[in-house]
Design a protein around this motif. Structure first.
Motif, PDB file in Angstrom:
ATOM      1  N   UNK A  68     -10.368  25.335  57.092  1.00  0.00           N
ATOM      2  CA  UNK A  68     -10.007  26.466  57.925  1.00  0.00           C
ATOM      3  C   UNK A  68      -8.515  26.698  57.982  1.00  0.00           C
ATOM      4  N   UNK A  69      -8.095  27.808  58.600  1.00  0.00           N
ATOM      5  CA  UNK A  69      -6.669  28.127  58.719  1.00  0.00           C
ATOM      6  C   UNK A  69      -5.933  27.130  59.605  1.00  0.00           C
ATOM      7  N   UNK A  70      -4.627  27.139  59.503  1.00  0.00           N
ATOM      8  CA  UNK A  70      -3.810  26.134  60.202  1.00  0.00           C
ATOM      9  C   UNK A  70      -3.938  26.221  61.711  1.00  0.00           C
ATOM     10  N   UNK A  71      -4.149  27.459  62.227  1.00  0.00           N
ATOM     11  CA  UNK A  71      -4.194  27.627  63.688  1.00  0.00           C
ATOM     12  C   UNK A  71      -5.512  27.140  64.293  1.00  0.00           C
ATOM     13  N   UNK A  72      -6.518  26.924  63.445  1.00  0.00           N
ATOM     14  CA  UNK A  72      -7.828  26.547  63.965  1.00  0.00           C
ATOM     15  C   UNK A  72      -7.795  25.173  64.629  1.00  0.00           C
ATOM     16  N   UNK A  73      -7.019  24.260  64.053  1.00  0.00           N
ATOM     17  CA  UNK A  73      -6.929  22.917  64.632  1.00  0.00           C
ATOM     18  C   UNK A  73      -6.369  22.963  66.050  1.00  0.00           C
ATOM     19  N   UNK A  74      -5.346  23.783  66.246  1.00  0.00           N
ATOM     20  CA  UNK A  74      -4.764  23.920  67.590  1.00  0.00           C
ATOM     21  C   UNK A  74      -5.778  24.540  68.553  1.00  0.00           C
ATOM     22  N   UNK A  75      -6.508  25.553  68.078  1.00  0.00           N
ATOM     23  CA  UNK A  75      -7.508  26.200  68.930  1.00  0.00           C
ATOM     24  C   UNK A  75      -8.619  25.228  69.312  1.00  0.00           C
ATOM     25  N   UNK A  76      -9.064  24.436  68.341  1.00  0.00           N
ATOM     26  CA  UNK A  76     -10.123  23.458  68.618  1.00  0.00           C
ATOM     27  C   UNK A  76      -9.621  22.403  69.601  1.00  0.00           C
ATOM     28  N   UNK A  77      -8.353  22.027  69.491  1.00  0.00           N
ATOM     29  CA  UNK A  77      -7.786  21.083  70.448  1.00  0.00           C
ATOM     30  C   UNK A  77      -7.811  21.624  71.868  1.00  0.00           C
ATOM     31  N   UNK A 194     -16.355  20.911  68.820  1.00  0.00           N
ATOM     32  CA  UNK A 194     -14.939  20.584  68.637  1.00  0.00           C
ATOM     33  C   UNK A 194     -14.729  19.106  68.343  1.00  0.00           C
ATOM     34  N   UNK A 195     -15.604  18.246  68.868  1.00  0.00           N
ATOM     35  CA  UNK A 195     -15.470  16.810  68.626  1.00  0.00           C
ATOM     36  C   UNK A 195     -15.779  16.461  67.177  1.00  0.00           C
ATOM     37  N   UNK A 196     -16.694  17.207  66.571  1.00  0.00           N
ATOM     38  CA  UNK A 196     -16.981  17.010  65.150  1.00  0.00           C
ATOM     39  C   UNK A 196     -15.799  17.446  64.301  1.00  0.00           C
ATOM     40  N   UNK A 197     -15.254  18.595  64.603  1.00  0.00           N
ATOM     41  CA  UNK A 197     -14.146  19.123  63.815  1.00  0.00           C
ATOM     42  C   UNK A 197     -12.939  18.196  63.871  1.00  0.00           C
ATOM     43  N   UNK A 198     -12.722  17.591  65.021  1.00  0.00           N
ATOM     44  CA  UNK A 198     -11.590  16.682  65.176  1.00  0.00           C
ATOM     45  C   UNK A 198     -11.853  15.302  64.577  1.00  0.00           C
ATOM     46  N   UNK A 199     -13.084  15.042  64.150  1.00  0.00           N
ATOM     47  CA  UNK A 199     -13.411  13.790  63.480  1.00  0.00           C
ATOM     48  C   UNK A 199     -13.525  12.585  64.384  1.00  0.00           C
TER      49      UNK A 199
END
Length: 233
Positions: A68-77, A194-199
């Motif tokens: 995904x795009x770079x901003x997605x990680x911040x949004x998921x956080x 979100x917990x899956x995406x963050x690993x």
């Protein structure tokens, strides 16, 4: 005698409201799924499935980089913070104050104790299974406790679904009650994903958290429906 017993059972069944049947089915189904998941996780039968999902959420050449795009990680956080103790505690306190001010003291006290009990249950379940956190991909946030069931997924389900179920009992309009329930479900799903995406959790951790939290919320709704008045004091 047998015919009379059948008549009594049929009359009792007909007095159940559709929503009551749905909530009872949710309670029974969620408990069954949680127990089933716990068994296969302890036996190690989900390892391949869990790892495949976590790797699918990372770049093929570099598992430290999520898709995904770079901003997605911040949004998921930001989304995962909605399942943290700080936010959930704030939501619970504010909802309790709202119900107290609205004169729904019995619902306010029951809701607060229900959510507190769900949090205690989550910690006991983690200690009982004692599953380590996934290490196949780097974690995108710091975590220190055990993995099964997902605390964020379960506590979100316990808190948001219980809040939605009990707050909706104090509302007059059907559209408002549906909005509360839909919001609770949406927030619970987003936090778990979100917990899956963050690993930081296996998929089965999240599914078990959803099941346990949903069962607890449904049970609280059934008890409140039977014993707690929704009218203002």
């Amino acid at each position: 005698m047998l015919q009379r017993l059948r008549t009594i059972i049929a009359e009792r069944f007909m007095t159940f409201e559709p929503l009551g049947l749905i909530m009872f089915s949710l309670l029974a189904g969620s408990l069954f799924l949680f127990i089933s998941l716990t068994g296969i996780v302890i036996d190690g039968e989900t390892h391949e499935f869990d790892e495949r999902i976590l790797l699918a959420l990372r770049q093929a050449g570099d598992p430290s980089v999520p898709i995904g795009p770079y901003w997605l990680t911040h949004a998921v956080g930001d989304i995962t913070a909605l399942g943290g103790i700080t936010v959930l505690s704030l939501m619970t306190v504010l909802a309790t104050i709202y119900l107290l001010l609205a004169g729904r003291r019995s619902i306010a006290v029951f809701m607060f104790l229900s959510i507190l009990g769900g949090w205690l249950l989550s910690n006991l379940l983690k200690l009982g299974v004692a599953r380590p956190r996934p290490d196949i991909v780097p974690h995108l946030v710091n975590v220190h406790d055990l993995s099964f069931p997902s605390g964020h997924a379960m506590l979100s389900a316990v808190t948001y679904l219980t809040l939605a179920a009990l707050l909706s009992r104090a509302e007059q309009y059907r559209s408002t009650r549906i909005f509360f329930l839909a919001t609770g479900i949406l927030l619970t799903l987003l936090v778990g994903l979100s917990r899956l995406y963050l690993g930081v959790h296996y998929p089965t951790d999240v599914m078990a958290g959803w099941c346990a939290g949903a069962a607890w919320a449904a049970g609280c709704w059934i008890v409140a429906r039977r014993y707690i008045s929704s009218r203002a004091s």
